[in-house]
Scaffold this motif. Sequence first.
Motif, mmCIF file in Angstrom:
data_model
loop_
_atom_site.group_PDB
_atom_site.id
_atom_site.type_symbol
_atom_site.label_atom_id
_atom_site.label_comp_id
_atom_site.label_asym_id
_atom_site.label_seq_id
_atom_site.Cartn_x
_atom_site.Cartn_y
_atom_site.Cartn_z
ATOM 1 N N PRO A 43 -21.260 16.713 -13.056
ATOM 2 C CA PRO A 43 -20.593 17.112 -11.811
ATOM 3 C C PRO A 43 -21.108 16.279 -10.649
ATOM 4 O O PRO A 43 -22.291 15.917 -10.590
ATOM 5 N N ARG A 74 -13.400 31.192 -5.450
ATOM 6 C CA ARG A 74 -14.399 30.755 -6.425
ATOM 7 C C ARG A 74 -13.893 29.559 -7.224
ATOM 8 O O ARG A 74 -14.643 28.615 -7.490
ATOM 9 N N THR A 75 -12.610 29.563 -7.598
ATOM 10 C CA THR A 75 -12.048 28.426 -8.325
ATOM 11 C C THR A 75 -12.064 27.171 -7.459
ATOM 12 O O THR A 75 -12.394 26.072 -7.930
ATOM 13 N N GLN A 116 -14.161 26.536 -5.014
ATOM 14 C CA GLN A 116 -15.550 26.111 -4.888
ATOM 15 C C GLN A 116 -16.022 25.362 -6.128
ATOM 16 O O GLN A 116 -16.740 24.359 -6.024
ATOM 17 N N ARG A 117 -15.623 25.838 -7.298
ATOM 18 C CA ARG A 117 -16.000 25.150 -8.538
ATOM 19 C C ARG A 117 -15.373 23.758 -8.603
ATOM 20 O O ARG A 117 -16.011 22.797 -9.045
ATOM 21 N N ALA A 150 -17.372 21.524 -6.299
ATOM 22 C CA ALA A 150 -18.691 21.211 -6.852
ATOM 23 C C ALA A 150 -18.585 20.148 -7.938
ATOM 24 O O ALA A 150 -19.422 19.235 -8.031
ATOM 25 N N GLN A 151 -17.561 20.239 -8.757
ATOM 26 C CA GLN A 151 -17.392 19.310 -9.866
ATOM 27 C C GLN A 151 -16.981 17.923 -9.399
ATOM 28 O O GLN A 151 -17.487 16.912 -9.902
#
Length: 275
Positions: free
Chosen positions: A112, A197-198, A200-201, A204-205
Amino acid sequence: MARPRRDTRGILDPAELLSRVRFRRHEPAEPELRPYLEHYWLIDWDLPEPFASHVVPHPSVNVVFQRFDDRGFGEVAGIGLDLFTQKLEGTGRVCGVQFRPGGFGPFAPDAPVAQWTGRRLPLADVFGDLPGDVVDSVLSPAGDDGRVAALDAFLVACGPHPDPAADHAMALVDRIRADRTILRAGALARSEGMSLRTLQRLFAQYVGVGPKWVILRYRIHEALERAASESAVDWAALAAELGYTDQAHLVRDFTATVGVPPTAYAPRPDPRGRL
């Protein structure tokens, strides 16, 4: 891809920097690289005395090839979270690649992008063993065309590995940068039909920092640009325009990022125009 940016966003006192170094931006010559890059940036200097440059980093990963006097090296610079200061002295050269936010992942898909945030690592730590003397091939050409060609060759050898999720992340950051009405990560997530949350992921990735951080950083860049270009900024009005609840919150974020309050930041105008 648009032509390389000509603004000085993020550079503190750009007139002073441009009076001491030769700074240029170029787009890649290879079309397959252009969707992933902001631009290449090239700097050369020959200074009679040391000079420190200061930059509020963009939410971008950079690959940087540097030569200070006779020592050359290359590194991956993850997104800088704080004010970046670089001391320049003697004779030197830098050839850099600024990726679009979200555009680095396709060249290093095994980790990531958040893994590199706030870090500077040798090229081999990210890309593995590289053929030949990549650093010398990038830094040695006397002309810009030769350096651009060498940067193209390096990146083509590393990828890119197309990824629709990376494309989505790049598009979302472009929305944040262009649309001043996007002031909250939650609102952006809802407009995309995804949970916070999706979102944010995804960031981050592929981006390396969260969407809230990106929104805040582009706010600070806008405030810096206004402070540099306007003789008398209405900070209360600007705070409201940028989505702050009041002027005090803008002053706090600006001071924490730049190191001085907005009213103390007054760069000299650039007599040669923007980059």
